[in-house]
Design an enzyme around this catalytic site. Structure first.
Site, PDB file in Angstrom:
ATOM      1  CB  THR A   1     -24.633  -1.575  18.787  1.00  0.00           C
ATOM      2  OG1 THR A   1     -24.756  -2.129  20.094  1.00  0.00           O
ATOM      3  CG2 THR A   1     -23.172  -1.500  18.399  1.00  0.00           C
ATOM      4  CB  CYS A   2     -27.075   0.002  14.284  1.00  0.00           C
ATOM      5  SG  CYS A   2     -26.957  -1.802  14.269  1.00  0.00           S
ATOM      6  CB  SER A   3     -28.949   4.280  16.456  1.00  0.00           C
ATOM      7  OG  SER A   3     -29.847   3.805  15.495  1.00  0.00           O
TER       8      SER A   3
END
Length: 167
Positions: A55-57
């Site tokens: 999700t972060c990337s």
């Protein structure tokens, strides 16, 4: 105690991996004090549980990179992404995501600042240790003006578009 709107952020040491040396920054990890770095500035801050995580990337960081010019047009001096990772990992992630010049990827290597903010996320059961909760915030001269906290590792209210609308 969790930081809230109206609070001044605590001091701690964060680090940023610098890919190109300048007169003021050496190549490699450079440490700085949060209180010095926020003084007199309007900063968009967001935190993620970890660099290179799905999700972060794929969503969180790319959203802020894509909206960087829009934030700057609204008077934002800097955009910070903080994670409980080391400066080498954050530097590699910045390079991978082409964040240079748009978003500063800052390492809270031991999670000291995250703990002082009261925003820890315990992921030891998943083998990831203690990380940061996902959130976004607007800081003005070190004072929290807007704070969008996620529950657990969720991603529903800390995205770039939501914070941009709040400016």
């Amino acid at each position: 105690m969790t930081i809230k709107v109206g609070d001044k952020v605590p001091n701690a040491t964060l680090a940023e991996y610098v890919h190109t040396a300048t007169d003021t920054c050496a190549l490699g990890p450079n440490s700085f004090q949060v209180t010095d770095a926020v003084a007199g500035k309007k900063i968009v801050l967001f935190a993620v549980p970890g660099a290179f995580t799905p999700t972060c990337s794929e969503q969180h960081l790319p959203g802020f990179i894509a909206k960087a010019a829009e934030f700057k047009a609204k008077g934002v001096d800097e955009i910070w992404c903080v994670a409980v990772n080391d400066a080498f990992v954050m530097g590699a992630w910045a390079k991978d995501q082409k964040a240079d010049g748009k978003v500063r990827l800052l390492a809270d290597g031991s999670g000291d600042w995250t703990a002082k903010l009261g925003l820890e996320l315990d992921l030891t059961a998943k083998g990831l240790g203690v990380r940061s909760r996902r959130y976004s915030a607007l800081l003005e001269d070190g004072v929290v003006k807007v704070l969008n906290l996620e529950d657990g590792g969720g991603y529903e209210r800390s995205d770039a578009e939501t914070l941009l609308k709040q400016l």
